[in-house]
Design a protein around this motif. Structure first.
Motif, PDB file in Angstrom:
ATOM      1  N   UNK A 120       0.838  -1.195   0.000  1.00 44.48           N
ATOM      2  CA  UNK A 120       0.000   0.000   0.000  1.00 44.48           C
ATOM      3  C   UNK A 120       0.874   1.247   0.000  1.00 44.48           C
ATOM      4  N   UNK A 121       0.646   2.096  -0.996  1.00 43.98           N
ATOM      5  CA  UNK A 121       1.308   3.400  -1.070  1.00 43.98           C
ATOM      6  C   UNK A 121       0.236   4.470  -0.905  1.00 43.98           C
ATOM      7  N   UNK A 122       0.391   5.313   0.118  1.00 42.71           N
ATOM      8  CA  UNK A 122      -0.607   6.342   0.407  1.00 42.71           C
ATOM      9  C   UNK A 122      -0.003   7.728   0.269  1.00 42.71           C
ATOM     10  N   UNK A 123      -0.475   8.473  -0.743  1.00 43.45           N
ATOM     11  CA  UNK A 123      -0.133   9.886  -0.894  1.00 43.45           C
ATOM     12  C   UNK A 123      -1.213  10.676  -0.142  1.00 43.45           C
ATOM     13  N   UNK A 124      -0.883  11.183   1.040  1.00 40.81           N
ATOM     14  CA  UNK A 124      -1.877  11.842   1.892  1.00 40.81           C
ATOM     15  C   UNK A 124      -1.800  13.360   1.731  1.00 40.81           C
ATOM     16  N   UNK A 125      -2.706  13.916   0.920  1.00 41.09           N
ATOM     17  CA  UNK A 125      -2.711  15.360   0.681  1.00 41.09           C
ATOM     18  C   UNK A 125      -3.032  16.170   1.915  1.00 41.09           C
ATOM     19  N   UNK A 126      -3.779  15.586   2.855  1.00 45.23           N
ATOM     20  CA  UNK A 126      -4.133  16.310   4.077  1.00 45.23           C
ATOM     21  C   UNK A 126      -2.893  16.666   4.877  1.00 45.23           C
ATOM     22  N   UNK A 127      -2.001  15.700   5.079  1.00 47.02           N
ATOM     23  CA  UNK A 127      -0.779  15.954   5.841  1.00 47.02           C
ATOM     24  C   UNK A 127       0.080  16.993   5.146  1.00 47.02           C
ATOM     25  N   UNK A 128       0.070  16.997   3.833  1.00 47.79           N
ATOM     26  CA  UNK A 128       0.936  17.894   3.072  1.00 47.79           C
ATOM     27  C   UNK A 128       0.584  19.361   3.254  1.00 47.79           C
ATOM     28  N   UNK A 129      -0.653  19.644   3.715  1.00 48.71           N
ATOM     29  CA  UNK A 129      -1.019  21.044   3.989  1.00 48.71           C
ATOM     30  C   UNK A 129      -1.305  21.225   5.483  1.00 48.71           C
ATOM     31  N   UNK A 130      -0.694  20.338   6.296  1.00 50.21           N
ATOM     32  CA  UNK A 130      -0.783  20.428   7.760  1.00 50.21           C
ATOM     33  C   UNK A 130      -2.201  20.254   8.291  1.00 50.21           C
TER      34      UNK A 130
END
Length: 715
Positions: free
Chosen positions: A474-484
């Motif tokens: 599983x590879x998860x690109x988490x956009x939420x974390x990227x904008x804090x």
């Protein structure tokens, strides 16, 4: 004078005028005509009975009639009768409960008719030359329509066993009409639709049609034994069991309203037309209820001929115009004449072509008494087979839930990745993942909570697969974390499963991870081409791009724009010494010399802002856009599957239809943006769609409305 008297007799009661006639003429034709008036009484033994109003008897002194005494007595008893309801127990014998049969006819007691007899709704071949199998009920607010519907249901439950009759109850407005049956273990009930939608109604019709086809096969099998099985009666006479089915739809016009979902409305209308042609043979009957037929065809997909085949007509407190629409011109005047303007009274017409209308009073069942009777039925059928799973209940405002235990059970059954339940009586929505079929998913919706929830449901199922597996799947690109913003999955979940997943939590790891995925893809592809297989090649790799709209490098890659500022080679590391001196290319290797020249040219283009997108290695000129599109297009051959979620449909529209075509599976949540229709071409009004619903398309079948699962941590 006779004309005026006739008008007064026939119409006076509408203005509150009651005419009393003391008739001292032989029983001539004139006498018979007078005795048909709404104020006339018939002498029966020692009392008189009103010709028009049931349950009203007068016992005057036949030797001498004092008009005022008669008037006062009539007024008193008529007033009492107006306020007196017919009790449900007066039409039901508990001693005979569950004993009626439906082999030849479905006969449901509902009240007392104008002749003082038991009034039943009857369907089947013995009724009206075999033409009465479906009915229409019309009654405005306050007319007693709800009372009648509950009387029909309760009378059916108490008079028949579940082996004789099954009930499907659908309420297309408010959802309160049949709520009392919710959570009740009543084996007669097969379907309960509370605040049902068009899509749910269509699914019920489809389920019933499948039952019709099943019964048709049973008839054919029985016929092969030498018996001529043409209908349910013949099938039952041959010794087989088969219950009749009664479908009751309240506010049925909603199902066929083209102002909602016109595609569903037209399909439902076509299916209903098929039922009125064939349903009678298989013991499937319909009662459709509404407040008025006035505008039924203005926005309805229902064929006029379909309603015309529903010959049983029941009118409650209808106007004369409504009686014309319901009963026809010939019967309307008779119905108006017989109609009592009080709750619980109505007109029953066994067949609108060959029968005469008859007035009736519907039996009333108080709520507390109804609950007691339902509890009695539950107790009587406590051991009935499959009572727990017998009824399918649909509540529009509720979302189906899913938990860790549910997922583990589904994994055991190899159900694929499930995302929700249909709006109706169908199988859950599941995505089969494998190398045989492309299964990349795109999810778009304006509410982040909605798209995040379905991503979590997806991830939880993937994690259930990857637990105890050393290979990262599983590879998860988490956009939420990227904008804090808060992460998509909680930290403890990540810590428990980090051996099987890669979390991309900042924008500068996006391109590096794309390179890593592309290398895995190319290595697997090369091994497949050479007939070589490693154990990890059998493992599926899931790639989740959550909140795409916040992942700038991913946006640029998808839109084929410059990503140089996110490349590792162009990052500035002030605290780290970097040796930028490159070794001189070998003069013995012409390819190395060419590659070095191309790298120098590319660096020069970078400095001018004209460089091609980043490369994965020296001499490799494949852009990130090409890498990602290749994986999205062909990755499933090598066991690689993607899911993208996006809150803003405009980002998806910018990609164009060609780039979007890689996503065969798509989900749309509620959105006011017209851009969403470019993602799924659907007749569902996405702006008015409920928050707990979404539209799913697999790229092949008609898009369908469904209710996504809500993740709960109950275990």
């Amino acid at each position: 004078m006779e004309k005026e008297l006739s008008i007064l007799i026939e119409q006076g009661y509408k203005a509150g005028i009651q005419v009393f006639l003391l008739v001292n003429v032989p029983k001539s034709e004139q006498h018979q005509e007078i005795m048909q008036s709404p104020c006339a009484f018939n002498q029966i033994d020692y009392f008189w009975r009103n010709r028009k109003t049931t349950c009203l008897d007068l016992v005057p002194d036949l030797a001498y009639v004092d008009f005022m005494e008669l008037y006062n007595k009539y007024t008193k008893e008529y007033t009492e009768m107006l306020n007196k309801s017919l009790k449900f127990e007066n039409i039901i014998l508990k001693a005979d409960k569950y004993s009626k049969m439906t082999k030849d006819i479905l006969s449901i007691p509902v009240g007392i008719n104008e002749n003082g007899g038991l009034q039943c709704i009857e369907m089947g071949n013995p009724v009206a030359n075999g033409t009465s199998h479906y009915g229409i009920i019309v009654g405005p607010t306050g007319s007693g329509k709800s009372t009648l519907l509950h009387t029909i249901v309760m009378s059916s439950i108490l008079n028949f066993s579940p082996d004789e009759l099954e009930l499907y109850l659908l309420d297309f407005k408010e959802g309160n009409e049949f709520k009392i049956y919710e959570d009740k273990k009543i084996p007669h009930l097969k379907c309960l639709g509370l605040d049902a939608m068009q899509e749910f109604g269509e699914s019920v019709l489809q389920s019933l049609w499948e039952e019709l086809e099943r019964r048709n096969k049973l008839f054919a099998e029985a016929s092969r034994s030498g018996q001529d099985i043409k209908d349910i009666t013949a099938y039952r006479e041959a010794g087989y069991k088969m219950p009749r089915i009664l479908v009751i739809m309240d506010e049925f016009q909603v199902l066929f309203d083209t102002n909602h979902n016109k595609n569903v409305a037209y399909r439902a209308a076509a299916k209903m037309s098929d039922f009125v042609s064939r349903g009678r043979v298989y013991g499937i009957h319909f009662l459709l209820a509404t407040q008025t037929l006035k505008k039924i065809f203005e926005t309805s997909s229902l064929y006029k001929g379909t309603l015309e085949e529903m010959h049983i007509r029941i009118g409650l407190q209808c106007t004369e115009d409504e009686f014309v629409r319901l009963m026809g011109d010939d019967n309307a005047k008779k119905c108006t004449y017989k109609s009592e303007k009080k709750k619980g009274y109505g007109i029953y017409l066994e067949n609108d072509i060959v029968s005469e209308p008859i007035s009736m009073q519907v039996a009333y069942l108080e709520s507390d008494a109804q609950k007691e009777l339902l509890a009695m039925v539950e107790n009587d059928y406590e051991d009935f087979e499959d009572t727990e799973k017998n009824i399918y209940t649909f509540k529009r405002e509720e979302s189906p839930v899913i938990s860790k235990t549910d997922i583990e059970n589904m994994n055991a059954n190899n159900s694929g990745i499930v995302i929700g339940e249909p709006i109706g009586m169908g199988k859950r929505i599941a995505i089969k993942i494998g190398k045989k079929k492309k299964s990349d998913m795109l999810i778009v919706g304006e509410k982040q909570e909605s798209i995040d929830n379905i991503a979590i449901v997806w991830i939880q199922q993937v994690l259930a697969y990857v637990r105890m597996v050393q290979y990262k799947r599983l590879y998860l690109f988490d956009g939420s974390i990227m904008i804090d913003e808060p992460p998509l999955i909680e930290e403890d979940i990540y810590m428990k499963n980090q051996s099987g997943m890669v979390l991309v939590d900042n924008i500068f790891r996006v391109l590096i991870t794309i390179d890593e995925l592309y290398n895995i893809f190319t290595e697997r592809k090369q091994r497949m081409m050479h007939g070589i297989r490693k154990p990890e090649d059998n493992e599926i790799i899931y790639v989740v791009v959550s909140n795409y709209q916040w992942i700038e490098p991913m946006i640029r890659v998808m839109e084929q724009r410059d990503v140089s500022e996110f490349e590792e080679m162009n990052m500035e590391f002030p605290d780290v010494e970097v040796n930028n001196d490159k070794p001189a290319p070998s003069t013995d290797d012409p390819f190395a010399l060419v590659n070095s020249m191309m790298d120098d040219l590319n660096e020069e283009l970078h400095s001018m802002g004209m460089a091609e997108q980043s490369n994965t290695g020296k001499g490799n000129k494949i852009s990130y856009s090409k890498k990602l599109k290749t994986m999205l297009t062909s990755g499933y051959f090598c066991g690689m599957h993607f899911m993208f979620t996006c809150q803003d449909a405009s980002y998806m529209k910018r990609l164009g239809s060609s780039e979007l075509s890689v996503f065969h599976n798509r989900i749309l949540f509620k959105s006011p943006s017209k851009d969403t229709y470019a993602i799924i071409d659907t007749s569902v009004d996405l702006e008015k769609m409920d928050d707990n619903m979404a539209v799913f398309s697999d790229g092949v079948n008609e898009p369908e409305l469904f209710r996504p699962y809500l993740w709960v941590k109950k275990d």
